[in-house]
Design a protein around this motif. Sequence first.
Motif, PDB file in Angstrom:
ATOM      1  N   ARG A  46      -9.095  16.122   7.218  1.00  0.00           N
ATOM      2  CA  ARG A  46      -8.578  16.802   8.322  1.00  0.00           C
ATOM      3  C   ARG A  46      -6.894  16.399   8.522  1.00  0.00           C
ATOM      4  O   ARG A  46      -6.587  17.152   9.616  1.00  0.00           O
ATOM      5  N   MET A  47      -6.393  15.815   7.647  1.00  0.00           N
ATOM      6  CA  MET A  47      -5.239  15.335   7.902  1.00  0.00           C
ATOM      7  C   MET A  47      -4.364  16.136   6.913  1.00  0.00           C
ATOM      8  O   MET A  47      -4.566  16.035   5.737  1.00  0.00           O
ATOM      9  N   SER A  48      -3.031  16.721   7.384  1.00  0.00           N
ATOM     10  CA  SER A  48      -2.333  17.514   6.612  1.00  0.00           C
ATOM     11  C   SER A  48      -1.715  16.500   5.671  1.00  0.00           C
ATOM     12  O   SER A  48      -1.041  15.495   5.782  1.00  0.00           O
ATOM     13  N   PRO A  49      -1.506  17.123   4.350  1.00  0.00           N
ATOM     14  CA  PRO A  49      -0.636  16.379   3.443  1.00  0.00           C
ATOM     15  C   PRO A  49       0.476  15.871   3.979  1.00  0.00           C
ATOM     16  O   PRO A  49       1.233  14.744   3.583  1.00  0.00           O
ATOM     17  N   THR A  50       1.445  16.788   4.545  1.00  0.00           N
ATOM     18  CA  THR A  50       2.781  16.386   4.886  1.00  0.00           C
ATOM     19  C   THR A  50       2.704  15.258   6.205  1.00  0.00           C
ATOM     20  O   THR A  50       3.490  14.390   5.935  1.00  0.00           O
ATOM     21  N   LEU A  51       1.697  15.253   6.838  1.00  0.00           N
ATOM     22  CA  LEU A  51       1.691  14.130   7.945  1.00  0.00           C
ATOM     23  C   LEU A  51       1.087  12.943   7.320  1.00  0.00           C
ATOM     24  O   LEU A  51       1.655  11.725   7.559  1.00  0.00           O
ATOM     25  N   LEU A  52       0.390  13.098   6.379  1.00  0.00           N
ATOM     26  CA  LEU A  52       0.083  12.019   5.577  1.00  0.00           C
ATOM     27  C   LEU A  52       1.376  11.206   4.671  1.00  0.00           C
ATOM     28  O   LEU A  52       1.575   9.839   4.927  1.00  0.00           O
ATOM     29  N   SER A  53       2.221  12.162   4.336  1.00  0.00           N
ATOM     30  CA  SER A  53       3.198  11.535   3.666  1.00  0.00           C
ATOM     31  C   SER A  53       3.995  10.832   4.592  1.00  0.00           C
ATOM     32  O   SER A  53       4.666   9.707   4.432  1.00  0.00           O
ATOM     33  N   ARG A  54       4.142  11.475   5.668  1.00  0.00           N
ATOM     34  CA  ARG A  54       5.108  10.931   6.891  1.00  0.00           C
ATOM     35  C   ARG A  54       4.781   9.387   7.164  1.00  0.00           C
ATOM     36  O   ARG A  54       5.592   8.591   7.451  1.00  0.00           O
ATOM     37  N   ARG A  55       3.370   9.470   7.553  1.00  0.00           N
ATOM     38  CA  ARG A  55       2.730   8.142   8.102  1.00  0.00           C
ATOM     39  C   ARG A  55       2.767   6.979   7.001  1.00  0.00           C
ATOM     40  O   ARG A  55       3.125   5.859   7.323  1.00  0.00           O
ATOM     41  N   LEU A  56       2.510   7.494   5.618  1.00  0.00           N
ATOM     42  CA  LEU A  56       2.833   6.412   4.589  1.00  0.00           C
ATOM     43  C   LEU A  56       4.189   5.885   4.435  1.00  0.00           C
ATOM     44  O   LEU A  56       4.623   4.784   4.247  1.00  0.00           O
ATOM     45  N   HIS A  57       5.253   6.793   4.817  1.00  0.00           N
ATOM     46  CA  HIS A  57       6.724   6.398   4.833  1.00  0.00           C
ATOM     47  C   HIS A  57       7.111   5.267   5.897  1.00  0.00           C
ATOM     48  O   HIS A  57       7.646   4.364   5.647  1.00  0.00           O
ATOM     49  N   GLN A  58       6.192   5.693   7.148  1.00  0.00           N
ATOM     50  CA  GLN A  58       6.649   4.941   8.165  1.00  0.00           C
ATOM     51  C   GLN A  58       5.997   3.574   7.975  1.00  0.00           C
ATOM     52  O   GLN A  58       6.604   2.389   8.311  1.00  0.00           O
ATOM     53  N   LEU A  59       4.809   3.460   7.214  1.00  0.00           N
ATOM     54  CA  LEU A  59       4.130   2.236   7.112  1.00  0.00           C
ATOM     55  C   LEU A  59       4.835   1.220   6.117  1.00  0.00           C
ATOM     56  O   LEU A  59       5.056   0.120   6.162  1.00  0.00           O
ATOM     57  N   VAL A  60       5.438   2.063   5.227  1.00  0.00           N
ATOM     58  CA  VAL A  60       6.423   1.452   4.089  1.00  0.00           C
ATOM     59  C   VAL A  60       7.501   0.791   4.638  1.00  0.00           C
ATOM     60  O   VAL A  60       7.932  -0.402   4.466  1.00  0.00           O
ATOM     61  N   ARG A  61       8.298   1.749   5.589  1.00  0.00           N
ATOM     62  CA  ARG A  61       9.567   1.218   6.261  1.00  0.00           C
ATOM     63  C   ARG A  61       9.139  -0.133   7.229  1.00  0.00           C
ATOM     64  O   ARG A  61       9.855  -1.036   7.283  1.00  0.00           O
ATOM     65  N   ALA A  62       7.897   0.075   7.750  1.00  0.00           N
ATOM     66  CA  ALA A  62       7.573  -1.030   8.775  1.00  0.00           C
ATOM     67  C   ALA A  62       7.323  -2.398   8.000  1.00  0.00           C
ATOM     68  O   ALA A  62       6.873  -3.293   8.396  1.00  0.00           O
ATOM     69  N   GLY A  63       6.783  -2.254   6.684  1.00  0.00           N
ATOM     70  CA  GLY A  63       6.501  -3.286   5.836  1.00  0.00           C
ATOM     71  C   GLY A  63       4.819  -3.618   5.741  1.00  0.00           C
ATOM     72  O   GLY A  63       4.701  -4.864   5.392  1.00  0.00           O
ATOM     73  N   VAL A  64       4.313  -2.669   6.405  1.00  0.00           N
ATOM     74  CA  VAL A  64       2.772  -2.772   6.201  1.00  0.00           C
ATOM     75  C   VAL A  64       2.126  -2.286   4.944  1.00  0.00           C
ATOM     76  O   VAL A  64       1.099  -2.825   4.578  1.00  0.00           O
ATOM     77  N   VAL A  65       3.009  -1.526   4.122  1.00  0.00           N
ATOM     78  CA  VAL A  65       2.528  -0.945   3.100  1.00  0.00           C
ATOM     79  C   VAL A  65       3.701  -0.839   1.779  1.00  0.00           C
ATOM     80  O   VAL A  65       4.664  -0.906   2.424  1.00  0.00           O
ATOM     81  N   GLU A  66       3.367  -1.248   0.599  1.00  0.00           N
ATOM     82  CA  GLU A  66       4.475  -1.230  -0.528  1.00  0.00           C
ATOM     83  C   GLU A  66       4.201  -0.015  -1.389  1.00  0.00           C
ATOM     84  O   GLU A  66       2.936   0.184  -1.439  1.00  0.00           O
ATOM     85  N   ARG A  67       5.058   0.616  -1.652  1.00  0.00           N
ATOM     86  CA  ARG A  67       4.954   1.983  -2.476  1.00  0.00           C
ATOM     87  C   ARG A  67       5.292   1.540  -3.920  1.00  0.00           C
ATOM     88  O   ARG A  67       6.525   0.886  -4.056  1.00  0.00           O
TER      89      ARG A  67
END
Length: 230
Positions: A46-67
Amino acid sequence: MGAGYRQFCPIAKAMELLDERWTLLVVRELVSGSQRFNDLRRGLPRMSPTLLSRRLHQLVRAGVVERRVEGGEVRYVLTRAGHELRPVLEALGAWGTRWIGELGDEDLDPKLLLWDMHRHVDHAAVPGGRTVVHFRFRDVPADLSAWWLVITRDEADICDVDPGHAVAVTVTASLRGMVRVWRGDLTWPEALRTGVVSVTGPEALRRALPRWFTLSDFAAVPRPAPSGSG
């Protein structure tokens, strides 16, 4: 992200990242092993692809996730900081299981249920070869009522259209009833005895079916005693 809480408290600083809508659930899916965008979407239907992309970008920027990009394939991998959120999620899940037990109809989602079930298959307990479990939910719209779980010793796949393979067992249940079993609110024997869940197929497979799944990570969390008991 907003202006933040403007407090030096480390809880406040952590929540400036983590309390945005869907963020912790994205981390939940990553902790559960999903790394590809489409797999993350299946765990967050139920999460939109656009919002998922945004949250992943935020997590990458915060150093929690690596792309990571490997051969044209993009994967999202938890960093050390991301992995350290596992006990936080486990504590939240246990607390929610104990103290927030009510489920509204809007909380019930067959897509999420089957996605969670497919990654909790005990492959060593399933018969050799290919085993197909057909799920039929009595109380959901027709286009969401039928699902097939195709299990081998190595993997499990979910189908929302008949894959054309022979069905080993058919599970018929209300969606709420199956979710209650999955969450540990109702045991398999109780569900079968009361008719909340019924299983058809060869007797040996019917009896073995509950052992094919390890249930939700929070199914074994002790529940508080009812008010007034003791």
